[in-house]
Design an enzyme around this catalytic site. Structure first.
Site, PDB file in Angstrom:
ATOM      1  N   ILE A  76      -4.886  10.880  10.105  1.00 46.01           N
ATOM      2  CA  ILE A  76      -3.569  11.437   9.758  1.00 46.01           C
ATOM      3  C   ILE A  76      -3.769  12.604   8.795  1.00 46.01           C
ATOM      4  O   ILE A  76      -4.429  12.455   7.764  1.00 46.01           O
ATOM      5  CB  ILE A  76      -2.670  10.366   9.093  1.00 46.01           C
ATOM      6  CG1 ILE A  76      -2.583   9.106   9.984  1.00 46.01           C
ATOM      7  CG2 ILE A  76      -1.292  10.944   8.800  1.00 46.01           C
ATOM      8  CD1 ILE A  76      -1.940   9.308  11.332  1.00 46.01           C
TER       9      ILE A  76
ATOM     10  N   TYR B 129     -14.369  -2.099   8.489  1.00 43.52           N
ATOM     11  CA  TYR B 129     -12.959  -1.704   8.576  1.00 43.52           C
ATOM     12  C   TYR B 129     -12.470  -1.843  10.026  1.00 43.52           C
ATOM     13  O   TYR B 129     -11.428  -2.470  10.287  1.00 43.52           O
ATOM     14  CB  TYR B 129     -12.822  -0.261   8.092  1.00 43.52           C
ATOM     15  CG  TYR B 129     -11.504   0.410   8.356  1.00 43.52           C
ATOM     16  CD1 TYR B 129     -10.340   0.001   7.719  1.00 43.52           C
ATOM     17  CD2 TYR B 129     -11.421   1.502   9.236  1.00 43.52           C
ATOM     18  CE1 TYR B 129      -9.135   0.651   7.951  1.00 43.52           C
ATOM     19  CE2 TYR B 129     -10.227   2.159   9.461  1.00 43.52           C
ATOM     20  CZ  TYR B 129      -9.077   1.729   8.829  1.00 43.52           C
ATOM     21  OH  TYR B 129      -7.892   2.376   9.051  1.00 43.52           O
TER      22      TYR B 129
ATOM     23  N   ASP C 168      -0.668  -7.268  -5.551  1.00 41.38           N
ATOM     24  CA  ASP C 168      -1.957  -7.385  -4.851  1.00 41.38           C
ATOM     25  C   ASP C 168      -1.683  -8.209  -3.602  1.00 41.38           C
ATOM     26  O   ASP C 168      -1.182  -9.344  -3.697  1.00 41.38           O
ATOM     27  CB  ASP C 168      -2.984  -8.078  -5.760  1.00 41.38           C
ATOM     28  CG  ASP C 168      -4.366  -8.126  -5.093  1.00 41.38           C
ATOM     29  OD1 ASP C 168      -4.434  -8.147  -3.848  1.00 41.38           O
ATOM     30  OD2 ASP C 168      -5.354  -8.146  -5.829  1.00 41.38           O
TER      31      ASP C 168
ATOM     32  N   GLY D 268       0.826  -1.223   0.000  1.00 44.33           N
ATOM     33  CA  GLY D 268       0.000   0.000   0.000  1.00 44.33           C
ATOM     34  C   GLY D 268       0.850   1.259   0.000  1.00 44.33           C
ATOM     35  O   GLY D 268       0.476   2.294   0.559  1.00 44.33           O
TER      36      GLY D 268
ATOM     37  N   GLY E 233      -0.354   4.957  -1.099  1.00 47.31           N
ATOM     38  CA  GLY E 233      -1.476   5.592  -0.417  1.00 47.31           C
ATOM     39  C   GLY E 233      -1.022   6.837   0.344  1.00 47.31           C
ATOM     40  O   GLY E 233       0.112   7.295   0.213  1.00 47.31           O
ATOM     41  N   GLN E 234      -1.935   7.371   1.144  1.00 47.76           N
ATOM     42  CA  GLN E 234      -1.665   8.632   1.851  1.00 47.76           C
ATOM     43  C   GLN E 234      -0.437   8.527   2.760  1.00 47.76           C
ATOM     44  O   GLN E 234       0.462   9.363   2.704  1.00 47.76           O
ATOM     45  CB  GLN E 234      -2.886   9.036   2.703  1.00 47.76           C
ATOM     46  CG  GLN E 234      -2.735  10.415   3.336  1.00 47.76           C
ATOM     47  CD  GLN E 234      -3.608  10.633   4.568  1.00 47.76           C
ATOM     48  OE1 GLN E 234      -4.309   9.729   5.030  1.00 47.76           O
ATOM     49  NE2 GLN E 234      -3.553  11.829   5.112  1.00 47.76           N
TER      50      GLN E 234
ATOM     51  N   ILE F 249      -1.281  -1.819  -5.629  1.00 46.46           N
ATOM     52  CA  ILE F 249      -2.034  -2.125  -6.857  1.00 46.46           C
ATOM     53  C   ILE F 249      -2.366  -0.824  -7.585  1.00 46.46           C
ATOM     54  O   ILE F 249      -3.021  -0.841  -8.612  1.00 46.46           O
ATOM     55  CB  ILE F 249      -3.344  -2.907  -6.578  1.00 46.46           C
ATOM     56  CG1 ILE F 249      -4.169  -2.205  -5.491  1.00 46.46           C
ATOM     57  CG2 ILE F 249      -3.049  -4.336  -6.215  1.00 46.46           C
ATOM     58  CD1 ILE F 249      -5.562  -2.798  -5.303  1.00 46.46           C
TER      59      ILE F 249
END
Ligand code: NAD
Ligand code: SER
Length: 296
Positions: free
Chosen positions: A170, A140, A50, A9, A12-13, A36
């Protein structure tokens, strides 16, 4: 042994910023970014992965002699509600593949980010302690609470060196969040500058705990570099620095951009936010690994 890191990941952010910081510390070629999703900026060395592809994960780890994995890949709180079973699958089974590599001794250390989404309506919301009732309202949160328990189990049962923190929301300027409930607190700054107006999906007095990106990155790396014998928590450490409401951010931006406007249009994310904590007690992380945020 040379530290060789794989990040899942990574585009991502948090991954975008963490990858750069780890490369400053360990060297570019020793930190392999995987995701991905394509990166919006140069991010080599990068491998498409993945996290559900166990065979490919093992192949990469063995070929590149990876010693540590920062496992960031996940589907976040808001996106998770659109496809609960996929969220459970990605968030839990991805973690299992990594914990199993550590159990076999193929990798030596794992970082698993948990979240304030593990808290729920049975959790005390003010100054939420380390060991509190968890009854998460989102898939989640359920997947991360289960993930915490599996991390603890793999540590106690198999001696896996897994380390984890419950990040608050965050916020940072370096990357754009997506799919989360705390995303408003980054979006609002971009919209203030681009359009002079922001439509907020949370109600004005919704207070949530937040952490500034540089502190999140420092805290993560500090935990991963800490002496393992000093870590009393192998499920997940509370982490905290500040908390605020949409109205408070709006008013602070207005001091710089007086014409800035906000409209409140709470949607399904309001119920998610309302089930989370307002403020966090992170004293255990402070005692065990010297965690202390630089930004309030
Ligand atoms: P993000 O959504 O920005 O990034 C997650 C990345 O995971 C994305 O780039 C996505 O493409 C990737 N991903 C999704 N499914 C994948 C799959 N099947 N295989 C490989 N990659 C996949 O999330 P983030 O904000 O950077 O969060 C990183 C981690 O930190 C997550 O585990 C999240 O739960 C946790 N966390 C984040 C926050 C926050 O405020 N950002 C707060 C608490 C916890
Ligand atoms: N920031 C994350 C979210 O809103 C919390 O884990 O989903």
């Amino acid at each position: 042994m040379e530290t060789r890191i794989l990040i899942t990941g990574a585009n991502g952010q948090i991954g975008t910023v963490l990858t750069n910081r780890l490369r400053e510390i360990y060297g570019k070629s020793s930190v392999i970014a995987t995701d991905i999703k394509e990166s919006e900026s140069e991010n080599e060395p990068f491998i498409f992965l993945d996290i559900l592809n166990k065979v490919r994960l093992r192949e990469i780890v063995e070929d590149l002699k990876i010693t540590e994995i920062y496992h960031l890949a996940a589907i976040l709180s808001a996106s998770g509600e659109w496809n609960p079973k996929k969220t459970w699958n990605v968030n839990l089974n991805g973690l299992f593949s990594i914990l199993d590599l550590a159990k076999e001794g193929i990798i030596k250390r794992v970082f698993f980010p948990s979240t304030i989404a593990v808290f729920g309506n049975t959790t005390p919301q003010i100054n939420t302690g380390q060991d509190v009732p968890l009854l998460p309202e989102t898939v989640y949160g359920m997947s991360k609470a289960a993930g915490e328990l599996w991390c603890n189990y793999y540590n106690k049962r198999y001696g896996v060196d897994v380390r984890s923190v419950r990040y608050p929301g965050i916020i940072g300027y370096q990357s754009i969040p997506s799919g989360g409930t705390t995303d408003y607190a980054v979006e609002i700054y971009h919209e203030a500058i681009k359009n002079g107006v922001y439509e907020c999906f949370l109600a004005e007095h919704t207070r949530l705990p937040m952490l500034y990106m540089p502190d999140a990155i420092d805290g993560t790396i500090k935990l991963m570099q800490a002496d393992g014998d000093k870590l009393s928590v192998r499920y997940s450490y509370n982490l905290a620095s500040m908390n605020f409401t949409p109205k408070e951010i709006f008013e602070s931006i207005k001091q710089i951009i007086p014409e800035f406007q906000i409209n409140y249009k709470p949607d399904f994310r309001q119920d998610i936010a309302a089930s989370w904590s307002e403020s966090i007690d992170d004293s255990r992380a402070r005692e065990d690994c010297g965690w202390k945020p630089d930004y309030d």
